[in-house]
Design an enzyme around this catalytic site. Structure first.
Site, PDB file in Angstrom:
ATOM      1  N   ASP A 192     -29.990  20.613  82.235  1.00  0.00           N
ATOM      2  CA  ASP A 192     -30.170  19.356  81.519  1.00  0.00           C
ATOM      3  C   ASP A 192     -31.245  19.588  80.461  1.00  0.00           C
ATOM      4  O   ASP A 192     -32.341  20.045  80.783  1.00  0.00           O
ATOM      5  CB  ASP A 192     -30.622  18.275  82.521  1.00  0.00           C
ATOM      6  CG  ASP A 192     -30.908  16.954  81.836  1.00  0.00           C
ATOM      7  OD1 ASP A 192     -30.299  16.684  80.783  1.00  0.00           O
ATOM      8  OD2 ASP A 192     -31.743  16.191  82.352  1.00  0.00           O
ATOM      9  N   ASP A 212     -33.247  17.574  77.593  1.00  0.00           N
ATOM     10  CA  ASP A 212     -33.483  16.192  77.216  1.00  0.00           C
ATOM     11  C   ASP A 212     -34.426  16.135  76.017  1.00  0.00           C
ATOM     12  O   ASP A 212     -35.430  16.860  75.986  1.00  0.00           O
ATOM     13  CB  ASP A 212     -34.134  15.511  78.430  1.00  0.00           C
ATOM     14  CG  ASP A 212     -34.011  14.024  78.354  1.00  0.00           C
ATOM     15  OD1 ASP A 212     -33.353  13.458  79.229  1.00  0.00           O
ATOM     16  OD2 ASP A 212     -34.582  13.433  77.417  1.00  0.00           O
ATOM     17  N   ASP A 255     -34.738  21.143  82.140  1.00  0.00           N
ATOM     18  CA  ASP A 255     -35.401  20.389  83.207  1.00  0.00           C
ATOM     19  C   ASP A 255     -35.170  21.147  84.516  1.00  0.00           C
ATOM     20  O   ASP A 255     -34.060  21.157  85.056  1.00  0.00           O
ATOM     21  CB  ASP A 255     -34.803  18.973  83.270  1.00  0.00           C
ATOM     22  CG  ASP A 255     -35.506  18.109  84.306  1.00  0.00           C
ATOM     23  OD1 ASP A 255     -36.157  18.665  85.203  1.00  0.00           O
ATOM     24  OD2 ASP A 255     -35.380  16.874  84.210  1.00  0.00           O
TER      25      ASP A 255
END
Lengths: 388, 341
Positions: free
Chosen positions: A98, A100, A296
């Site tokens: 992920d 972000d 992440d």
């Protein structure tokens, strides 16, 4: 933050319902659907987990019947996905990353990110202070927005990640699925690889590798105890693999004055000699920071996590989690916008300037405006607007 | 790739299936092995076990390969008969270290064959200045995460196209734990044959050198002197009740600070069905500063413990304490202990 009233909630539900009624066939089942756990958040704000579907048809029928606000599926494969966590029987999991926008420092953040004091409702742009300058309250919320610029920076991280996956880990490009998350970043899912059987600790190593955590100077051949002559033989070259190759390439491409020699190893020794060990160590850390990917780690190492299902609406933005066939030309703020452009009158408490589907909106400050449904849902989802 | 093992090879690696098959084909019972002719094998078995117990080491004797080979199953029987968990562990470790010593100097083709046939791991031999083999990334990670030293971290290895580069000694170290586990499982699952007199006598001789297992030697604080917060955590664990994440953190930092080892602490946690030893070990080692940022975590202060609602203060004994570690050092505590004794 505006707490969603019933009228606003009913509007959002209607917008989602219309979308799913017209686009049910766009919902695609993940591979090995029977082995996945599904969960969803209803419009009553209840999270329901431990669901399972036998096939794509059942999954699509569920959307028409329930109209979920957000729906998720497990990265993990289970023998019994509907049982409680300890009884499901873990049988591997996709490797998921992920990235972000929140984790990437960009200049635009001070233009579009807000902080809000929960005690006195003071709102201001920029970095969240430790305490409110007005009432000295400590309960301060962040409200982050995205723009083309920070989403492009996020995309650059995805490009770096794909290089790691393809070159270092030999994952085939077809097995790397890239999706815009529907909100502020990208998910990269690795399916059908032998990494799917790795446990949390092994995934931790993968995460550290990609994030550049724990790289020792010794692994680059740099040591306090070794002569320059010996060091020269084991320093990295641009033609090498993995991190050594990356560092080697960085030095080979680096331009700097006062140095005419193109030998990478000479260059590294020159810097080491000039900076001394400690400063050189910091210099290498900066290079690693630049070359690593801002993933992440919590997401990658969680082997039971559930993720938004591709091609479904994000409950807080009204955009969809969208597959990026061509990452370079993909524009999330256009390509993932799917709701209608019909106008609707809403009250907007505040918002910075933002773009959606190629149109510029805002800034708004306590005003009633006529906006397309796609924009209304986006602002309502952010908690800054309600149906008028 | 088929490899023909000589008797000497089998003696070096007696855990291999080929070695087991060879011994089986000789069709010798335990009684047969205790006959005069095979006494050297029993003697060597005894030596194997005693060396393992006393020095955590088994010598690399290969002058008489058949004796060496036959002594292995006999040694397993002897250790199985002792039936002390600590000794079974120690012996399997010493055997795995012995095999590791041979493997380090072994021909590449034999190493590749053993990895494939015994552990189902495909190795690719390299013609490289620094490295001898490359191994599939996932096979590497499954094993390397057991090690704490920075050089085993994936980021400090050469990773290319889904493979990790290794020197022979590193590769062999990577597999040692599996050899140990294999030997351990074999002893645990084997049923004990009836013991001929000679073997019983050998067992008696070994029993004389069995150590008394040190109990609580280095632990400066006896459990009855633990502070109330720690006693509360231990009681919860004993009852099989859940201890919060922070509670486990507190317990682990405290036990580490009074000199308990990682192993001791892992043993403290109950073996419930969802107990994951690997994960518990990881977390304990992390707190002990053996992993991650290599920071050893300190015992939280009494105030922090209270914030997490984990303080079960004894009004008299805990008065004015700032850390649970001060508990057993407090003068009032000693006074109380003295009076009691």
């Amino acid at each position: 933050m505006i707490i969603m009233n019933e009228r606003t909630l009913a509007f959002i539900k209607q917008a989602f319902k219309e979308y799913y009624f017209k686009n049910a066939e766009k919902i695609i089942a993940p591979i090995r659907i029977k082995e996945r756990e599904f969960g969803y958040i209803s419009f009553d704000k209840i999270m329901i987990r431990h669901l399972s579907f036998q096939n794509e048809g059942d999954l699509r029928a569920f959307f028409i019947k329930e109209i979920p606000r957000s729906i998720y599926y497990s990265c993990a494969y289970y023998y019994e996905p509907t049982l409680t966590m300890d009884k499901k029987g873990w049988n591997g999991a996709d490797l998921i990353f992920d990235i972000d926008a929140d984790h990437i420092p960009t200049k635009c953040k001070k233009e579009h990110d807000y902080w809000i004091c929960k005690d006195c409702n003071l709102i201001d742009k920029g970095k969240r202070p430790d305490k409110c300058p007005k009432c000295e309250g400590m309960r301060i919320d962040k409200e982050n927005w995205v723009c083309h610029s920070c989403l492009e920076a996020t995309k650059d991280e995805v490009i770096k990640l794909i290089d790691f996956l393809l070159e270092d880990f030999s994952i085939s490009r077809e097995n790397c699925k890239i999706h815009f998350s529907g909100s502020r970043g990208y998910h990269v899912t690795v399916e059908q690889s032998d990494l799917e059987e790795l446990d949390q600790l092994a995934r931790n190593e993968i995460s550290d590798y990609i994030s550049g955590i724990g790289l020792s100077l010794e692994s680059l051949g740099i040591s306090k105890r070794v002569s320059y002559e010996k060091m020269h033989r084991i320093l990295p070259l641009a033609t090498e693999f993995g991190w050594r190759g990356r560092i080697g390439k960085f030095f080979s491409e680096m331009d700097f004055d006062n140095y005419g020699n193109n030998d990478i190893r000479d260059k590294i020794i020159f810097f080491h000699d000039k900076m001394k060990y400690k400063n050189f160590d910091n210099f290498i850390r900066e290079i690693v920071e630049k070359l690593s990917v801002k993933i992440d780690a919590m997401v990658t190492t969680d082997i039971h996590r559930i993720f938004r299902l591709p091609n479904t609406l994000h409950g807080s933005t009204g955009m969809i989690k969208k597959s990026c066939k061509d990452l370079l030309s993909f524009n999330p703020l256009i390509d993932a916008v799917v709701l209608s452009e019909e106008p609707l009158k809403i009250f907007v408490d505040h918002s910075p300037i933002f773009t959606l589907n190629g149109n510029l909106f805002g800034p708004y400050k306590s005003e009633i405006v006529n906006l397309p449904i796609m924009t209304a849902v986006y602002l309502i989802g952010k908690g800054v607007a309600e149906v008028y | 790739m088929e490899i023909e093992f000589g008797l000497e090879d089998l003696a070096k690696y007696p855990f291999l299936k080929e070695a087991g098959d060879y011994v089986k084909e000789l069709n010798l019972s335990v009684d047969n092995l205790c006959q005069e002719d095979y006494r050297p094998a029993v003697e060597r078995a005894k030596q194997r076990v005693i060396e393992a117990i006393q020095k955590n080491y088994i010598s690399s004797e290969t002058s008489e390969p058949i004796v060496e080979l036959l002594s292995f199953p006999l040694a397993l029987i002897l250790v199985r008969a002792i039936n002390v968990e600590y000794i079974i562990h120690r012996y399997s470790l010493a055997e795995s270290i012995r095999s590791e010593r041979f493997l380090k100097k072994e021909k590449k083709s034999i190493i590749s064959y053993i990895f494939k046939s015994t552990f189902n791991v495909e190795l690719i031999s390299l013609q490289h200045e620094l490295f001898d083999f490359k191994i599939n990334l996932s096979e590497y990670l499954k094993r390397a995460t057991y090690f704490h030293q920075p050089e085993w971290k994936l980021i400090n290895r050469i990773v290319e196209n889904g493979f990790v580069y290794l020197k022979t000694f590193e590769l062999v170290r990577l597999i040692r734990e599996e050899i140990r586990r294999m030997i351990y499982e074999r002893m645990k699952s084997a049923s004990l044959p009836s013991m001929p007199k000679y073997l019983k006598e050998t067992l008696d001789e070994i029993s004389k050198v069995l150590p008394t297992i040190p109990v609580d030697k280095i632990h400066r604080v006896a459990p009855e002197n633990f502070p109330p917060c720690i006693i509360h955590m231990l009681n919860l664990l004993k009852k099989g009740q859940n201890v919060s994440h922070y509670g486990r953190f507190l317990l682990t930092t405290y036990l580490l600070s009074i000199g308990k080892t990682v192993e001791d602490i892992i043993d403290t946690y109950p073996k419930s069905p969802d107990f994951n030893e690997r994960m518990t070990r990881y977390q304990v080692e992390h707190i002990a500063g053996m992993r991650g940022g290599r920071r050893r975590y300190k015992v939280p202060s009494c105030r922090t413990i209270a914030t997490h609602s984990l303080c079960f203060k004894d009004k008299n004994l805990c008065a004015k304490l700032r850390s649970p570690l001060q508990f057993s050092k407090k003068p009032s505590f000693h006074k109380k202990s003295n009076t009691n004794s």
